[in-house]
Motif scaffolding. Structure first.
Motif, PDB file in Angstrom:
ATOM      1  N   MET A 237       0.789  -1.250   0.007  1.00  0.00           N
ATOM      2  CA  MET A 237       0.290   0.151   0.070  1.00  0.00           C
ATOM      3  C   MET A 237       0.838   1.349   0.096  1.00  0.00           C
ATOM      4  O   MET A 237       0.559   2.421  -0.164  1.00  0.00           O
ATOM      5  CB  MET A 237      -0.951   0.044   1.339  1.00  0.00           C
ATOM      6  N   SER A 238       2.113   1.117   0.446  1.00  0.00           N
ATOM      7  CA  SER A 238       2.910   2.340   0.681  1.00  0.00           C
ATOM      8  C   SER A 238       3.409   2.690  -0.818  1.00  0.00           C
ATOM      9  O   SER A 238       3.700   1.974  -1.764  1.00  0.00           O
ATOM     10  CB  SER A 238       4.212   1.922   1.252  1.00  0.00           C
ATOM     11  N   THR A 239       3.377   4.156  -0.938  1.00  0.00           N
ATOM     12  CA  THR A 239       3.931   4.900  -2.236  1.00  0.00           C
ATOM     13  C   THR A 239       5.295   4.454  -2.316  1.00  0.00           C
ATOM     14  O   THR A 239       5.943   4.297  -1.294  1.00  0.00           O
ATOM     15  CB  THR A 239       3.702   6.486  -2.029  1.00  0.00           C
TER      16      THR A 239
ATOM     17  N   GLY B 154      -5.589   8.691   4.265  1.00  0.00           N
ATOM     18  CA  GLY B 154      -4.809   7.440   4.109  1.00  0.00           C
ATOM     19  C   GLY B 154      -3.288   7.608   4.244  1.00  0.00           C
ATOM     20  O   GLY B 154      -2.413   7.727   3.385  1.00  0.00           O
TER      21      GLY B 154
ATOM     22  N   PHE C  13      -1.251   5.638   6.142  1.00  0.00           N
ATOM     23  CA  PHE C  13      -0.485   4.454   6.137  1.00  0.00           C
ATOM     24  C   PHE C  13       0.769   4.547   7.095  1.00  0.00           C
ATOM     25  O   PHE C  13       0.667   5.273   8.262  1.00  0.00           O
ATOM     26  CB  PHE C  13      -0.276   3.739   4.982  1.00  0.00           C
TER      27      PHE C  13
ATOM     28  N   SER D 230       3.849   8.914   1.423  1.00  0.00           N
ATOM     29  CA  SER D 230       3.401  10.012   0.598  1.00  0.00           C
ATOM     30  C   SER D 230       3.510  11.205   1.065  1.00  0.00           C
ATOM     31  O   SER D 230       3.485  12.315   0.467  1.00  0.00           O
ATOM     32  CB  SER D 230       1.910   9.683  -0.090  1.00  0.00           C
TER      33      SER D 230
ATOM     34  N   GLU E 195      -5.696   9.118   9.023  1.00  0.00           N
ATOM     35  CA  GLU E 195      -5.748   7.543   8.934  1.00  0.00           C
ATOM     36  C   GLU E 195      -6.840   7.234  10.178  1.00  0.00           C
ATOM     37  O   GLU E 195      -6.682   7.382  11.110  1.00  0.00           O
ATOM     38  CB  GLU E 195      -4.259   7.297   9.223  1.00  0.00           C
ATOM     39  N   LEU E 196      -7.204   5.904   9.470  1.00  0.00           N
ATOM     40  CA  LEU E 196      -8.229   5.177  10.250  1.00  0.00           C
ATOM     41  C   LEU E 196      -7.665   4.262  11.346  1.00  0.00           C
ATOM     42  O   LEU E 196      -8.125   4.216  12.483  1.00  0.00           O
ATOM     43  CB  LEU E 196      -9.185   4.557   9.263  1.00  0.00           C
TER      44      LEU E 196
ATOM     45  N   GLY F 266      -9.003   8.670  12.314  1.00  0.00           N
ATOM     46  CA  GLY F 266     -10.483   8.432  12.242  1.00  0.00           C
ATOM     47  C   GLY F 266     -11.081   8.317  10.821  1.00  0.00           C
ATOM     48  O   GLY F 266     -10.213   7.986  10.052  1.00  0.00           O
TER      49      GLY F 266
ATOM     50  N   ALA G 100     -12.034   9.894   7.111  1.00  0.00           N
ATOM     51  CA  ALA G 100     -11.606  11.071   6.613  1.00  0.00           C
ATOM     52  C   ALA G 100     -12.929  11.609   6.046  1.00  0.00           C
ATOM     53  O   ALA G 100     -13.081  12.812   6.435  1.00  0.00           O
ATOM     54  CB  ALA G 100     -10.946  10.762   5.359  1.00  0.00           C
ATOM     55  N   GLN G 101     -13.959  10.980   5.644  1.00  0.00           N
ATOM     56  CA  GLN G 101     -15.093  11.476   5.128  1.00  0.00           C
ATOM     57  C   GLN G 101     -16.080  12.247   6.341  1.00  0.00           C
ATOM     58  O   GLN G 101     -16.916  12.863   6.030  1.00  0.00           O
ATOM     59  CB  GLN G 101     -16.088  10.463   4.223  1.00  0.00           C
TER      60      GLN G 101
ATOM     61  N   ASP H 293      -6.133   8.502  -1.051  1.00  0.00           N
ATOM     62  CA  ASP H 293      -5.376   7.170  -1.294  1.00  0.00           C
ATOM     63  C   ASP H 293      -5.959   6.237   0.001  1.00  0.00           C
ATOM     64  O   ASP H 293      -5.169   5.743   0.933  1.00  0.00           O
ATOM     65  CB  ASP H 293      -3.939   7.460  -0.971  1.00  0.00           C
TER      66      ASP H 293
ATOM     67  N   GLU I  76     -14.561   3.851  -1.039  1.00  0.00           N
ATOM     68  CA  GLU I  76     -15.074   4.891  -0.297  1.00  0.00           C
ATOM     69  C   GLU I  76     -14.653   6.214  -1.020  1.00  0.00           C
ATOM     70  O   GLU I  76     -14.616   7.339  -0.677  1.00  0.00           O
ATOM     71  CB  GLU I  76     -14.648   5.155   0.932  1.00  0.00           C
TER      72      GLU I  76
ATOM     73  N   TYR J 150     -14.997  10.190  -0.268  1.00  0.00           N
ATOM     74  CA  TYR J 150     -14.039  11.275  -0.167  1.00  0.00           C
ATOM     75  C   TYR J 150     -13.978  12.332  -1.015  1.00  0.00           C
ATOM     76  O   TYR J 150     -13.670  13.518  -0.854  1.00  0.00           O
ATOM     77  CB  TYR J 150     -12.507  10.343  -0.482  1.00  0.00           C
TER      78      TYR J 150
HETATM   79  C1  LIG Z   1      -3.169   2.796   0.237  1.00  0.00           C
HETATM   80  S1  LIG Z   1      -2.850   3.065   2.039  1.00  0.00           S
HETATM   81  C2  LIG Z   1      -2.093   4.831   2.137  1.00  0.00           C
HETATM   82  C3  LIG Z   1      -0.845   4.636   1.528  1.00  0.00           C
HETATM   83  C4  LIG Z   1      -0.225   5.976   1.986  1.00  0.00           C
HETATM   84  N1  LIG Z   1      -0.709   7.126   1.336  1.00  0.00           N
HETATM   85  C5  LIG Z   1       1.338   5.927   1.437  1.00  0.00           C
HETATM   86  O1  LIG Z   1       1.797   6.293   0.482  1.00  0.00           O
HETATM   87  O2  LIG Z   1       2.175   5.241   2.302  1.00  0.00           O
HETATM   88  C6  LIG Z   1      -4.352   3.396   2.646  1.00  0.00           C
HETATM   89  C7  LIG Z   1      -4.815   3.728   4.165  1.00  0.00           C
HETATM   90  O3  LIG Z   1      -6.054   4.294   4.124  1.00  0.00           O
HETATM   91  C8  LIG Z   1      -6.529   3.893   5.452  1.00  0.00           C
HETATM   92  N2  LIG Z   1      -7.897   4.148   5.571  1.00  0.00           N
HETATM   93  C9  LIG Z   1      -8.787   3.282   5.034  1.00  0.00           C
HETATM   94  N3  LIG Z   1     -10.251   3.813   5.089  1.00  0.00           N
HETATM   95  C10 LIG Z   1      -9.920   5.297   5.591  1.00  0.00           C
HETATM   96  C11 LIG Z   1     -10.810   6.323   5.896  1.00  0.00           C
HETATM   97  N4  LIG Z   1     -12.158   5.988   5.946  1.00  0.00           N
HETATM   98  N5  LIG Z   1     -10.250   7.446   6.581  1.00  0.00           N
HETATM   99  C12 LIG Z   1      -9.098   7.370   6.703  1.00  0.00           C
HETATM  100  N6  LIG Z   1      -8.205   6.338   6.500  1.00  0.00           N
HETATM  101  C13 LIG Z   1      -8.473   5.137   5.960  1.00  0.00           C
HETATM  102  C14 LIG Z   1      -6.192   2.610   5.749  1.00  0.00           C
HETATM  103  O4  LIG Z   1      -6.075   2.287   7.075  1.00  0.00           O
HETATM  104  C15 LIG Z   1      -4.815   2.518   5.173  1.00  0.00           C
HETATM  105  O5  LIG Z   1      -3.450   2.867   5.969  1.00  0.00           O
END
Ligand SMILES: C[S@@+](CC[C@H](N)C(=O)[O-])C[C@H]1O[C@@H](n2cnc3c(N)ncnc32)[C@H](O)[C@@H]1O
Length: 210
Positions: free
Chosen positions: A36-38, A62, A64, A68, A86-87, A113, A115-116, A132, A137, A141
């Protein structure tokens, strides 16, 4: 992308920042779903985009492990802030340690929490936003982010090709369906300019018109 082409691109791109290289390695050692990490090339693109825009405020959905966020923070104007949501609260301390090491500790504000639910309550307008989070969702977003990005501001959305499944209209995969719905929302939206860049898993660049 084939390996020869990837190697050529890497050899002709500024080498990865050692802190980001370490963050990427530790993410792969310590966390599930490290893909999932960039990574370096897309991270460098995010950094360039941010440096070209020179934003005062950036919003990220997001965090993570923070790759990013660090890349995007490099283009912030002096005194600028990046809010990253971040959730999963178990990631916060790890990401923060790298924000501090990258010299961005005071520029990056972490929120925990959904994001939306958080975004409508933010009393700020943003010059740049990066979507991201959970692919199911993305439409939610976008609706929330659109209200908080200034006219002329930019929204980036990651994974919009979803490994090619974005073109499989009959898919039953919930994440692919989320991406397909999002892409259709963007395609038919009249008050934005948009461009998909086929880097990594696809990045949509969106500009909110006046
Ligand atoms: C693809 S990863 C993000 C990667 C990060 N941008 C990076 O480059 O390393 C997606 C992240 O979004 C988080 N996530 C999922 N649903 C979410 C929400 N509703 N609000 C905030 N974060 C959320 C996940 O827990 C996960 O850590």
């Amino acid at each position: 992308m084939n390996r020869k082409l990837e190697q050529f691109i890497l050899e002709n791109t500024t080498p990865e920042d050692p802190i980001l290289e370490d963050l990427f390695r530790q993410t792969h050692i310590r966390f599930v779903n490290p893909n999932m990490s960039t990574g370096h090339i897309q991270g460098k693109l995010l950094e360039f985009i941010s440096m070209m825009i020179k934003p005062v405020n950036i919003l990220e959905i997001g965090t993570f492990t923070g790759y990013s966020a660090i890349c995007l923070s490099k283009g912030l104007q002096d005194g600028g802030k990046l809010i990253t949501i971040e959730l999963n609260d178990e990631l916060a301390d790890f990401a923060r340690s790298y924000f501090v090491r990258a010299g961005a500790g005071s520029k990056i504000i972490q929120m925990n929490g959904k994001a939306q639910e958080i975004i409508p309550g933010l009393d700020l307008m943003f010059d740049l936003a990066f979507i991201d989070g959970d692919k199911r969702e993305y439409c939610e977003y976008f609706r929330a982010v659109y209200e908080k990005v200034r006219p002329g501001g930019f929204i980036l959305a990651d994974n919009v090709l979803w490994g090619g499944q974005a073109m499989e209209m009959q898919t039953t995969d919930p994440q692919a369906k989320g991406i397909i719905e999002f892409n259709e929302m963007i395609r038919t939206h009249e008050n934005i300019d948009k461009l998909i860049i086929p880097v990594r898993d696809g990045l949509t660049l969106i500009m909110k018109k006046a």
